[in-house]
Write a protein that holds these residues in place. Structure first.
Motif, PDB file in Angstrom:
ATOM      1  N   ASP A 442       0.745  -1.148  -0.031  1.00  0.00           N
ATOM      2  CA  ASP A 442       0.029  -0.025  -0.127  1.00  0.00           C
ATOM      3  C   ASP A 442       0.994   1.364   0.053  1.00  0.00           C
ATOM      4  O   ASP A 442       0.283   2.278   0.028  1.00  0.00           O
ATOM      5  CB  ASP A 442      -0.913   0.039   1.276  1.00  0.00           C
ATOM      6  CG  ASP A 442      -0.206  -0.203   2.500  1.00  0.00           C
ATOM      7  OD1 ASP A 442       0.990  -0.238   2.335  1.00  0.00           O
ATOM      8  OD2 ASP A 442      -0.874   0.409   3.595  1.00  0.00           O
ATOM      9  N   ARG A 444       2.604   4.635  -1.198  1.00  0.00           N
ATOM     10  CA  ARG A 444       2.375   5.354  -2.348  1.00  0.00           C
ATOM     11  C   ARG A 444       3.662   5.847  -3.186  1.00  0.00           C
ATOM     12  O   ARG A 444       3.474   6.176  -4.301  1.00  0.00           O
ATOM     13  CB  ARG A 444       1.558   6.537  -1.914  1.00  0.00           C
ATOM     14  CG  ARG A 444       0.379   6.209  -1.374  1.00  0.00           C
ATOM     15  CD  ARG A 444      -0.594   7.261  -0.605  1.00  0.00           C
ATOM     16  NE  ARG A 444      -0.786   8.305  -1.773  1.00  0.00           N
ATOM     17  CZ  ARG A 444      -0.898   9.653  -1.265  1.00  0.00           C
ATOM     18  NH1 ARG A 444      -0.973   9.989  -0.183  1.00  0.00           N
ATOM     19  NH2 ARG A 444      -1.076  10.642  -2.432  1.00  0.00           N
ATOM     20  N   ASN A 445       4.710   5.597  -2.752  1.00  0.00           N
ATOM     21  CA  ASN A 445       5.982   6.115  -3.158  1.00  0.00           C
ATOM     22  C   ASN A 445       7.091   4.808  -2.861  1.00  0.00           C
ATOM     23  O   ASN A 445       7.147   4.422  -1.976  1.00  0.00           O
ATOM     24  CB  ASN A 445       6.791   7.337  -2.647  1.00  0.00           C
ATOM     25  CG  ASN A 445       5.683   8.467  -2.877  1.00  0.00           C
ATOM     26  OD1 ASN A 445       5.458   8.655  -3.959  1.00  0.00           O
ATOM     27  ND2 ASN A 445       5.186   9.193  -1.857  1.00  0.00           N
ATOM     28  N   VAL A 471       2.466   2.386  -8.904  1.00  0.00           N
ATOM     29  CA  VAL A 471       2.965   3.057  -7.764  1.00  0.00           C
ATOM     30  C   VAL A 471       4.092   4.111  -8.117  1.00  0.00           C
ATOM     31  O   VAL A 471       4.909   3.734  -9.100  1.00  0.00           O
ATOM     32  CB  VAL A 471       3.626   2.133  -6.646  1.00  0.00           C
ATOM     33  CG1 VAL A 471       4.196   2.858  -5.419  1.00  0.00           C
ATOM     34  CG2 VAL A 471       2.256   1.074  -6.230  1.00  0.00           C
ATOM     35  N   ARG A 570      -2.589  -5.506  -5.352  1.00  0.00           N
ATOM     36  CA  ARG A 570      -3.266  -3.958  -5.420  1.00  0.00           C
ATOM     37  C   ARG A 570      -4.575  -4.360  -6.432  1.00  0.00           C
ATOM     38  O   ARG A 570      -5.035  -3.122  -7.088  1.00  0.00           O
ATOM     39  CB  ARG A 570      -2.368  -3.175  -6.003  1.00  0.00           C
ATOM     40  CG  ARG A 570      -1.237  -2.650  -4.898  1.00  0.00           C
ATOM     41  CD  ARG A 570      -0.226  -1.703  -5.477  1.00  0.00           C
ATOM     42  NE  ARG A 570      -0.672  -0.367  -5.947  1.00  0.00           N
ATOM     43  CZ  ARG A 570      -0.675   0.888  -5.208  1.00  0.00           C
ATOM     44  NH1 ARG A 570      -0.144   0.822  -3.883  1.00  0.00           N
ATOM     45  NH2 ARG A 570      -1.392   1.882  -5.538  1.00  0.00           N
TER      46      ARG A 570
END
Ligand code: M6R
Length: 600
Positions: A442, A444-445, A471, A570
């Motif tokens: 999860d 984000r970067n 991502v 994801r």
């Protein structure tokens, strides 16, 4: 990029077109369609969406006829919709065509045609071609196609049928690949060999500028003056079985796991242990030529560019430039254009290519085929490791011609011989990589850092994650991190260090310290037996130890697996890079099953 297939023979065309399109779906899956000559005229079926939807439509409302064309689209001009799906027809509905490429002067041509009374039904650049052919002069259908194309600027791979000339497909190529499949009493046209494999393994690769005419009785290749051209018939290297998914859920995973075999295939028959060198028959670079090389320029896009960065060494003096074009497909437009520019400037060009008979392979003066087998997943994986191996073979060959010591050559050969087994051992990391994906699925970067030959591996790891998992990821030279990207670091941003034990290892470790000092999470890809990182790295994945130059072939594998597993977790699906290549199977919307290449 879109996909084209056409069939003319004695069988029902529609099922053959749908099967061919299914194998091309990785080229685009916004919409699809077929047009068939049914004995009375042109009948089309189109859908927005995937090839399965087209198959269902054809089951509900079949079209019958033994001559037809089909297309799967990746929208460039005009939204993805049923209306904009190919085939497109002229005002009379008697000429239908499918097209790959971009018509650069479409707006101008369209305005001119509309002033002359043509009515357009779509927003596409392709439709212009149908109207141009409608108005074109000529005694035969092929002459009308040639005349219709005369004012066109841009690129095309084109297949056209006409009610006025049933049982004939006219095709044309400029800047977009096309080949003819030569069967028994039947002929196919396709943008990719995979689409004809169902009927034949014999193919004729068309050159830029070629026009071809296909009927059930045979085919002719013509130039723009309608003069017959000679073109060789080649065999496709792989068969339908190699295109199957087997027991794997997705093509990306299949291709990652195939790497021991694909690396072995790239090496097969090319190592000469006693002489400490490589044998590269197709290179066409005899010792005297090697001695004259002063500078090597490497061309490539995306993953192939990353492979080229690994292969890059300090530039030597001009002139005597040798250009090396790297490409899995052998069709990437930018690479091809750069290759042509290099040739025009007088450079000898070597191709490092996977697809046998592709345009780059044919236009290069010599080259090294990867023999990695078909790469179907959107994300280039096994092609990358084979590209690295091909570059190592090339460096070895060139090095030995230019003074590399026998002992050094032999050491490299011995290590290359071990490489397929080391790749197989690296794949054993998969459960650990999956666990890592669960931890950071999860995020984000993500940052990927490396130095020396492993800096391009960091770029490649970031590219895989972006492409497959959506991502945000950045690949950076580890030394540059403190000059800006360090600001991104927090405790849910994995910072992946590619840090095998090599001459720059100590410097990479000091970069890890910097990340830890800011509370970052360190994932270290290092060499087996390295105990140094136990306290520094939050997660450590160890690949077998090897020579530093060979390490990228191993260090990239956990990064490929990481991108794959994060994408699965994801639930990346039905989007540019994660759509299905074979939507009829249960894992229809899966990572790595559709190429996300931009149109050329
Ligand atoms: O066929 P090519 O190797 O010339 O393709 C070049 C790039 O489009 C390709 O490597 C792309 O970056 C990959 N999908 C990345 O995984």
């Amino acid at each position: 990029m879109c996909g084209i297939v056409g069939y003319v023979g004695s069988r029902e065309a529609a099922p053959i077109l749908v099967e061919g399109l299914t194998r091309l779906e990785y080229r685009g899956y916004d919409s699809a369609g077929v047009a068939v000559l049914n004995g009375r005229g042109v009948e089309t079926r189109k859908v927005a969406g995937r090839i399965t939807a087209l198959g269902e439509l054809l089951t509900r409302t079949p079209v019958h006829g033994a001559c037809g064309i089909g297309h799967t689209r990746w929208a460039t001009h005009g939204a993805p919709s049923e209306r904009n799906a190919h085939p497109h027809v002229d005002c009379t509905g008697t000429v239908a065509l499918v097209h790959n490429g971009i018509i650069e002067n479409a707006e101008i041509l369209r305005a001119r045609l509309e002033r002359a009374g043509h009515r357009f039904a779509t927003e596409t650049d392709t439709e212009t071609l149908a109207h141009l052919i409608e108005d074109a002069p000529g005694a035969t259908f092929e002459e009308r196609v040639i005349a219709g194309l005369a004012p066109v600027e841009g690129t095309y791979g084109l297949a056209v049928i006409s009610e006025a000339d049933p049982g004939k497909i006219v095709v044309a190529r400029r800047g977009s690949p096309l080949l003819i499949g030569v069967g028994a009493g039947e002929y196919l046209v396709a943008s990719d060999a995979n689409a004809v494999l169902q009927r034949t393994r014999s193919v004729v690769y068309l050159n830029d500028g070629d026009i071809a005419v296909l009927t059930p009785l045979g085919y002719r290749v013509l130039d723009r003056a309608a003069r017959v051209q000679d073109r060789a018939v080649d065999d496709i290297e792989w068969d339908l079985e190699t295109l199957a998914l087997g027991h794997y859920p997705h093509f990306m995973l299949k291709e990652i796991c195939e790497q021991p075999d694909s690396v072995r295939a790239t090496l097969r028959g090319r190592l000469l242990p006693d002489e400490g060198t490589a044998r590269l028959d197709g290179l066409n670079l005899p010792p005297a030529r090697c001695a004259r090389v002063q500078r090597i320029v490497i061309l490539g896009c995306g993953t192939s560019w990353h492979a080229g960065l690994v292969g890059r060494r300090k530039p030597l003096r001009l002139p005597g430039t040798l250009t090396v074009a790297i490409s899995q497909s052998g069709e990437t437009a930018d690479t091809l254009e750069a290759l042509r520019a290099a040739k025009a400037a007088g450079s000898t060009v070597i191709g490092i290519v996977n697809v046998v008979g592709s345009t780059i392979a044919r236009e290069a003066d010599g080259g090294i085929y990867l023999h990695a087998g078909p790469e179907i997943g959107v994300a280039s994986t096994k092609a990358f490791t084979s590209q690295l191996v091909a570059l190592l073979l090339f460096a070895l060959y060139l090095g030995r011609q230019r003074g590399l010591a026998l002992a050094a050559g032999r050491t490299l050969v011995r290590e290359l011989e071990r490489l397929p087994d080391l790749v197989a051992r690296t794949l054993e990391l998969e459960p650990a990589v999956r666990a890592l994906a669960e931890r950071y699925g999860d995020a984000r970067n993500a940052l990927y850092l490396g130095r020396g030959v492993n800096f391009p591996v960091a770029l490649e790891g970031a590219l895989k994650l972006k492409e497959i998992s959506y991502v945000h990821a950045e690949g950076y030279p580890a030394a540059e991190m403190k000059h800006g990207p360090i600001a991104l670091i927090d405790d849910n941003t994995p910072v992946v260090f590619v840090a095998p034990k090599d001459p720059v290892y100590a410097k990479v470790v000091s970069n890890m310290q910097e990340v830890k000092a800011r509370g970052g999470r360190v994932v270290a890809i290092t060499s087996e037996g390295n105990g140094d990182l136990r306290r520094l790295a939050d997660h450590q994945l160890s690949v077998p130890a090897t020579l530093p130059l060979l390490s990228p072939v191993l260090t990239v594998i956990p990064l490929q697996l990481l991108a794959y597993h994060i994408a699965v977790l994801r639930g990346c699906r039905s989007s540019r890079s994660c759509g299905s290549r074979r939507p009829t199977t249960t894992s229809a919307s899966a990572p790595g099953r559709t190429r996300s290449r931009p149109p050329p």
